[in-house]
Every structure is written in C-alpha cells, then in structure tokens.
Scaffold this motif. Structure first.
Motif, short mmCIF file in Angstrom:
data_model
loop_
_atom_site.label_atom_id
_atom_site.label_comp_id
_atom_site.label_asym_id
_atom_site.label_seq_id
_atom_site.Cartn_x
_atom_site.Cartn_y
_atom_site.Cartn_z
N ALA A 4 0.85 -1.37 -0.04
CA ALA A 4 0.05 -0.10 0.03
C ALA A 4 0.77 1.25 0.08
CB ALA A 4 -0.89 -0.11 1.06
N LYS A 5 1.82 1.16 0.69
CA LYS A 5 2.94 2.32 0.86
C LYS A 5 3.43 2.66 -0.48
CE LYS A 5 5.39 5.47 2.99
NZ LYS A 5 4.64 6.74 3.39
N THR A 6 3.88 1.45 -1.29
CA THR A 6 4.57 1.69 -2.82
C THR A 6 3.42 2.32 -3.54
OG1 THR A 6 6.06 -0.05 -2.37
CG2 THR A 6 5.69 0.60 -4.55
N ILE A 7 2.20 1.89 -3.59
CA ILE A 7 1.14 2.39 -4.33
C ILE A 7 0.91 3.84 -4.21
CG2 ILE A 7 -1.28 2.32 -4.91
CD1 ILE A 7 -1.08 -0.77 -4.58
N GLU A 8 0.80 4.19 -2.93
CA GLU A 8 0.58 5.59 -2.33
C GLU A 8 1.66 6.74 -2.90
OE1 GLU A 8 0.57 8.31 1.77
OE2 GLU A 8 0.74 6.19 1.64
N ILE A 9 3.12 6.16 -2.80
CA ILE A 9 4.19 6.83 -3.30
C ILE A 9 4.24 7.16 -4.84
CG2 ILE A 9 6.67 6.91 -3.46
CD1 ILE A 9 6.73 5.46 -0.89
N VAL A 10 3.66 5.92 -5.55
CA VAL A 10 3.67 6.11 -7.06
C VAL A 10 2.89 6.78 -7.39
CG1 VAL A 10 3.39 4.69 -8.95
CG2 VAL A 10 5.01 3.83 -7.48
N LYS A 11 1.67 6.80 -6.83
CA LYS A 11 0.32 7.57 -7.36
C LYS A 11 0.47 9.11 -7.00
CE LYS A 11 -4.02 6.13 -6.97
NZ LYS A 11 -4.25 5.69 -8.28
N ALA A 121 10.25 2.85 -4.59
CA ALA A 121 8.85 2.74 -5.00
C ALA A 121 8.52 2.59 -6.44
CB ALA A 121 8.01 3.89 -4.44
N TRP A 122 9.65 3.25 -7.23
CA TRP A 122 9.23 3.11 -8.84
C TRP A 122 9.88 1.95 -9.14
CZ3 TRP A 122 6.46 4.37 -12.88
CH2 TRP A 122 5.58 5.34 -12.57
N ALA A 123 10.85 1.43 -8.55
CA ALA A 123 11.70 0.33 -9.14
C ALA A 123 10.76 -0.57 -8.82
CB ALA A 123 13.03 0.24 -7.97
N GLU A 124 10.08 -0.89 -7.81
CA GLU A 124 9.21 -1.92 -7.30
C GLU A 124 7.88 -1.77 -8.41
OE1 GLU A 124 7.75 -3.12 -3.36
OE2 GLU A 124 9.15 -1.69 -2.75
N ALA A 125 7.39 -0.76 -8.57
CA ALA A 125 6.28 -0.59 -9.64
C ALA A 125 6.64 -1.05 -11.03
CB ALA A 125 5.79 0.76 -9.65
N TYR A 126 7.86 -0.73 -11.45
CA TYR A 126 8.42 -0.95 -12.70
C TYR A 126 8.33 -2.37 -12.86
CZ TYR A 126 11.27 -1.40 -16.91
OH TYR A 126 11.63 -1.91 -18.04
N GLY A 127 8.86 -3.23 -11.92
CA GLY A 127 9.24 -4.60 -11.96
C GLY A 127 7.88 -5.21 -12.13
N VAL A 128 6.70 -4.70 -11.59
CA VAL A 128 5.37 -5.18 -11.88
C VAL A 128 4.88 -4.96 -13.06
CG1 VAL A 128 2.78 -5.13 -11.17
CG2 VAL A 128 4.89 -5.27 -9.37
N ILE A 129 5.13 -3.62 -13.72
CA ILE A 129 4.65 -3.30 -15.18
C ILE A 129 5.45 -4.05 -15.98
CG2 ILE A 129 4.71 -1.46 -16.73
CD1 ILE A 129 4.36 0.46 -13.80
N ALA A 130 6.95 -4.29 -15.84
CA ALA A 130 7.64 -4.77 -16.90
C ALA A 130 7.09 -6.36 -16.91
CB ALA A 130 9.16 -4.89 -16.34
N ASP A 131 6.68 -6.98 -15.75
CA ASP A 131 6.19 -8.47 -15.83
C ASP A 131 4.95 -8.40 -16.62
OD1 ASP A 131 8.36 -9.38 -14.34
OD2 ASP A 131 7.23 -9.23 -12.43
N ALA A 132 4.19 -7.52 -16.68
CA ALA A 132 2.78 -7.47 -17.35
C ALA A 132 3.35 -7.51 -18.80
CB ALA A 132 2.26 -6.10 -16.90
#
Length: 398
Positions: A4-11, A121-132
């Motif tokens: 939830a923290k990562t999502i909050e930061i990215v948004k 946070a963006w490194a984590e988010a990018y990993g999820v987006i890249a996997d998609a």
C-alpha cells in the motif's frame, strides 16, 4: 504484489510525471542509447528525433502511475504497445536495461525531489509493469510462431512484384524465399520490416500496414515516398522506392497490431482515409466486401489530387459507396470528374454523405487529418466508442 505504501508513493508522483514526463523520457533515451548503442538497431530513430517516442512513453509512464493499483485498466495500452514490441523484437532481457535508465532519468531530472523512497517505490512498480509487458508479449511471440506459416522474429521475404500506385506511393508484394506460405492476419494489421541502408550505422525498422486481404501466399505493403530523403522520416521510404527492386529480399516480422476490423459487427461500416492511410483500410474493405457482402459500406478517401491517389480502381471495384476528396485537384481531375469534394473533409460534408450515423468508423492518416476527422465525426453526433483509429508511429492522443 505492491505494498500500500509503494502504491501511495507512485500515485503521489503522477502530477510530477505529468509535468516533467517528456523531460524524463528524453533524458531516459539519451542515457540508455549512450550505454547501449546496440539498441539503436531496434528503436525507431526517426521517432526519437521528432520527439514522438518521448511523448508516447511519457503518456504511458503517467498512465502507469495513475493506475498502478488498477493495472487492468491499462491492459489495452499494454497490448497495443506489446504488438509493436513483438514486431520489432523487444525481448525480456531488454526490460532491466529500460528500468535502470528510466530510474536514472527520473533521478537526473527531478534532482533532490526524487528521494530514495520514491526511487525504490518506482523500482518496485516498474518490476510489476515490466512483468505485465513480458507476459503479454510472450503470448504474442508464441501465437505468431505457432500460426500456420508463422514465425517468431524476422523472416526473409523477397519482392515478387513492385507496383507503382501513384506518383508517390508504391506497393511491394512480399513472398517467402523458401517457397512456403505466409501466416494469416486480421484486416488492419501491419508488419515490421528491417533494412540495412548503405551508409547508415544502424539497421532501420519500420511498420507498414498490410494493404491487401489475407491470402496465405504473399503480403502487400504500400509505401509513400517521403519528399526529403535527408530527413529522418524519409530514410526507409526512399530506400525502398529507389533501391529495392523485384527479386531483392527484406526481413519481415509476422503481422501484428490491434487496429483491426470487427467482423462480428453488423453495423454499417464507414472507412475514412487520408493519403497513404488508405493502406489498412484497403485490407478492411476487401475483407468486408468478401465476407460481409450484405453489410452497408461507405469508403471516404482524401488525397492531394489524382496524382497522389492510390488504389482508386481497386477500391471502386468493391461494393461500397465511395467518396473522394481532393485538396488541390488538377485540371485532369476536374475534366474527368474524379472527385466529389474539393478542399478538405468537413463535418457538413460528412453529414451529407454518411447516410446512417450509427455505424462503425475506422480512420487512418496523418495526425492533423485524424484530429480534424475525429472532431468532425463528433460534431455530427458519432459516439466516441464508435471511432477506431491508428497513427503512423507511436500512439498519441487525439
């Protein structure tokens, strides 16, 4: 799964990305190509120089930030980009390179505002987006390879015929060198071609719509010669026109793309093209005429004059109400009454020539053309969801 923290930061960074998105993506490409110049063999250098690729990527990164907790909302965009990636040969091993330099660019542009917490946070988010992206593209690679007559990456096809369609447009009929057939495709799809141009350091990849109906024997691409071969956008088209002859080979990807004709719809069909934007619509028109002979079809084409009009006879031979608009008709055009309207397509004229507005609309052409047509269609009451379109190059906004 993102916290939830990562999502909050990215948004929370979305407004910043909206403001500085193009600065970040411009810097990203500079950093990545400096560290990995071999990627210039894959990425379209013309779109880099015109700034269109940077804009398209900025839009995608912003959308990812906004919908990071609802990634299913951007799956259509992922699939659209995935088709392009598959057609040019983007592979899973490229994604870590992109991620590394995107984070470096964010840090470089935002300076101290890009805290370690934000970058993490963006490194984590990018990993999820890249996997998609990787997952979607893997399915596309497998589908392309497993189709009858299909292949995974690029395949050598030879130019069986080279046909002049107008003063500036030429068709190339491409067949496999090994004598096999080619895989089927959906009307509206494109192929990527990869060429080595003498004097150019890197290979060039371009997408060209398939302008004929699927037949299992050949692909037809139809190319407009750009006026200036010294400009980036003219390099490949002029090379094809001036140097590629019948019997020569070209590396071609399997067909890709999501701008395709909905064959399940029974609504009237309206096709609107400008210039060489006629190419995907010719495929749609030919398939619809053959497989949906009772479907009401209207085909509207705009060109500078009869000298620039490709496929006139071929389109006229099909069962559709055809209307032609010439910006600057010649004396020959006037004498032969080759056109229905002089100047530009307007909302008032569309109101007159389209009998049933509750139709499926497909359009393709230069960006300025499509913006004008999109606005005109909305002015005459066409719903946004009924309008389908494709750009030349990276996806942009109308």
């Amino acid at each position: 799964m993102l916290s939830a923290k990562t999502i909050e930061i990215v948004k929370s960074t979305a407004p910043v990305l909206e403001r500085y998105g193009q600065d970040i993506t411009k810097r990203f490409y500079e950093l990545m190509f400096k560290a990995h110049p071999e990627l210039l063999n894959i990425f379209n250098q013309t779109n880099q120089k015109t700034g269109r690729q940077q804009t398209a990527l900025a839009n995608t990164v912003y959308a990812a930030a906004v919908y990071i907790d609802q990634l299913d909302k951007i799956i259509p965009v992922v699939k659209q980009i995935g088709h392009k990636h598959r057609s040019i040969g983007i592979k899973p091993e490229h994604y870590p390179i992109v991620g590394e330099h995107l984070l470096l660019a964010i840090k470089d542009v935002l300076k101290d505002a890009a805290t370690d917490e934000i970058i993490h946070a963006w490194a984590e988010a990018y990993g999820v987006i890249a996997d998609a992206f990787i997952s979607v593209e893997q399915e596309m690679y497998e589908e392309a390879e497993n189709k009858e007559g299909g292949w995974k990456d690029f395949k050598e096809l030879y130019v069986a015929n080279k046909v002049k369609e107008s003063d500036v447009i030429t068709s190339f009929y491409l067949k496999p060198k090994d004598g096999s057939g080619v895989s089927s495709f959906l009307p509206g799809q494109y192929v990527s071609i990869r060429v080595n141009i003498p004097g150019k350091e890197y290979t060039h990849i371009r997408q060209y719509s398939l302008s004929d109906a699927p037949n299992g024997e050949y692909y037809r691409i139809t190319v407009k010669r750009e006026a200036d071969d010294q400009k980036p956008e003219g390099a490949v088209s002029n090379y094809l026109h001036d140097y590629v002859k019948e019997g020569d080979t070209i590396e071609v990807s399997a067909p890709a793309g999501e701008f395709v004709l909905n064959m399940e719809s029974e609504k009237p069909l309206v096709l609107i093209s400008g210039g060489v934007g006629i190419t995907p619509l010719m495929s749609m028109l030919k398939v619809a005429a053959k497989e949906q002979p009772d479907r009401d079809m209207t085909f509207i084409h705009a060109a500078r004059s009869g000298h620039y009009h490709a496929f006139r006879k071929e389109a006229a031979s099909l069962d559709a109400k055809m209307f032609v608009c010439y910006e600057k008709p010649t004396e020959e055009d006037v004498a032969a009454q080759n056109f229905d309207k002089e100047g530009y397509i307007t909302a008032e004229w569309l109101q007159q020539v389209i009998e049933n507005k509750d139709a499926d609309y497909y359009m393709c052409g230069p960006l300025s053309f499509m913006k004008a047509i999109y606005q005109a269609l909305q002015e005459i009451g066409v719903k946004e969801e009924s309008i389908h379109y494709e750009f030349f190059g990276p996806n942009m906004k109308l």
